[in-house]
Design a protein around this motif. Structure first.
Motif, short mmCIF file in Angstrom:
data_model
loop_
_atom_site.label_atom_id
_atom_site.label_comp_id
_atom_site.label_asym_id
_atom_site.label_seq_id
_atom_site.Cartn_x
_atom_site.Cartn_y
_atom_site.Cartn_z
N ASN A 10 0.83 -1.21 0.00
CA ASN A 10 0.00 0.00 0.00
C ASN A 10 0.86 1.25 0.00
O ASN A 10 0.57 2.22 -0.71
CB ASN A 10 -0.93 0.02 1.22
CG ASN A 10 -2.01 -1.03 1.12
OD1 ASN A 10 -2.38 -1.46 0.03
ND2 ASN A 10 -2.51 -1.47 2.26
N LEU A 11 1.92 1.24 0.80
CA LEU A 11 2.80 2.40 0.86
C LEU A 11 3.52 2.61 -0.47
O LEU A 11 3.64 3.74 -0.95
CB LEU A 11 3.82 2.25 2.00
CG LEU A 11 3.23 2.24 3.42
CD1 LEU A 11 4.31 1.91 4.43
CD2 LEU A 11 2.55 3.54 3.75
N LEU A 12 3.97 1.52 -1.08
CA LEU A 12 4.64 1.64 -2.38
C LEU A 12 3.68 2.15 -3.45
O LEU A 12 4.06 2.95 -4.31
CB LEU A 12 5.24 0.30 -2.80
CG LEU A 12 6.47 -0.14 -2.00
CD1 LEU A 12 6.87 -1.57 -2.38
CD2 LEU A 12 7.62 0.82 -2.22
N ALA A 13 2.43 1.72 -3.39
CA ALA A 13 1.44 2.20 -4.35
C ALA A 13 1.23 3.71 -4.19
O ALA A 13 1.13 4.44 -5.18
CB ALA A 13 0.12 1.46 -4.17
N ARG A 14 1.19 4.18 -2.94
CA ARG A 14 1.04 5.62 -2.70
C ARG A 14 2.24 6.39 -3.25
O ARG A 14 2.09 7.44 -3.86
CB ARG A 14 0.88 5.90 -1.21
CG ARG A 14 -0.47 5.49 -0.68
CD ARG A 14 -0.59 5.84 0.77
NE ARG A 14 -0.96 7.24 0.89
CZ ARG A 14 -1.82 7.70 1.78
NH1 ARG A 14 -2.39 6.89 2.63
NH2 ARG A 14 -2.10 8.98 1.83
N ARG A 46 1.76 17.95 -2.36
CA ARG A 46 1.92 18.25 -0.93
C ARG A 46 0.88 17.49 -0.11
O ARG A 46 1.19 16.89 0.92
CB ARG A 46 1.79 19.74 -0.69
CG ARG A 46 1.97 20.13 0.76
CD ARG A 46 1.80 21.66 0.92
NE ARG A 46 1.97 22.06 2.28
CZ ARG A 46 0.99 22.13 3.18
NH1 ARG A 46 -0.24 21.80 2.84
NH2 ARG A 46 1.23 22.52 4.42
N GLY A 47 -0.36 17.49 -0.57
CA GLY A 47 -1.42 16.77 0.13
C GLY A 47 -1.17 15.27 0.16
O GLY A 47 -1.41 14.62 1.17
N ALA A 48 -0.70 14.74 -0.96
CA ALA A 48 -0.42 13.31 -1.03
C ALA A 48 0.70 12.90 -0.08
O ALA A 48 0.63 11.88 0.60
CB ALA A 48 -0.09 12.90 -2.46
N VAL A 49 1.75 13.72 -0.02
CA VAL A 49 2.87 13.42 0.88
C VAL A 49 2.42 13.56 2.34
O VAL A 49 2.77 12.73 3.19
CB VAL A 49 4.09 14.32 0.57
CG1 VAL A 49 5.16 14.19 1.64
CG2 VAL A 49 4.67 13.97 -0.79
N ALA A 50 1.62 14.57 2.62
CA ALA A 50 1.10 14.74 3.98
C ALA A 50 0.23 13.55 4.38
O ALA A 50 0.30 13.06 5.52
CB ALA A 50 0.32 16.04 4.10
N GLY A 51 -0.58 13.06 3.44
CA GLY A 51 -1.40 11.88 3.72
C GLY A 51 -0.56 10.65 3.99
O GLY A 51 -0.87 9.85 4.89
N LEU A 91 -1.46 17.74 9.30
CA LEU A 91 -0.79 17.32 8.07
C LEU A 91 -1.64 17.54 6.82
O LEU A 91 -1.20 17.24 5.72
CB LEU A 91 -0.38 15.84 8.16
CG LEU A 91 0.75 15.58 9.15
CD1 LEU A 91 0.99 14.08 9.30
CD2 LEU A 91 2.02 16.28 8.70
N LYS A 92 -2.83 18.06 6.95
CA LYS A 92 -3.66 18.34 5.77
C LYS A 92 -3.18 19.55 5.04
O LYS A 92 -2.58 20.43 5.50
CB LYS A 92 -5.11 18.53 6.17
CG LYS A 92 -5.78 17.21 6.45
CD LYS A 92 -7.25 17.43 6.66
CE LYS A 92 -7.91 16.08 6.87
NZ LYS A 92 -9.32 16.16 6.99
#
Length: 92
Positions: A10-14, A46-51, A91-92
């Motif tokens: 899951n982390l690799l997919a993100r 930025r949002g994706a990295v924060a998530g 983190l949002k």
């Protein structure tokens, strides 16, 4: 960091999705896209990295700080949820 190993796929997919977003920023800059479009793309990354960070922090807290099997009754579950809610919001 066993929790990152368990959620590895899951982390690799993100990360791959984030890489795709960064590639999109590069393409936008190469094609001389407008500032507004580039800023939207950057905000998305930025949002994706924060998530991603929120997910890893949450897993870390649940695995290493409030593991009921290892430390029964060590911490207040409600306090844990409050902390994680604050982290997610920050983190949002």
């Amino acid at each position: 960091m066993s929790h990152t190993i368990e959620d590895k796929q899951n982390l690799l997919a993100r990360i791959r999705r984030i890489r795709g977003q960064v590639d999109g920023i590069e393409r936008a800059l190469e094609s001389e896209a407008g500032c507004a479009q580039v800023m939207h793309l950057i905000a998305g990354v930025r949002g994706a990295v924060a998530g991603l960070m929120a997910e890893v922090v949450e897993d870390h807290v649940r695995t290493h700080l409030v593991d009921d099997e290892k430390y029964p009754g060590a911490l207040d579950t409600a306090a844990t949820e409050q902390l994680l809610a604050v982290v997610r919001t920050y983190l949002k």
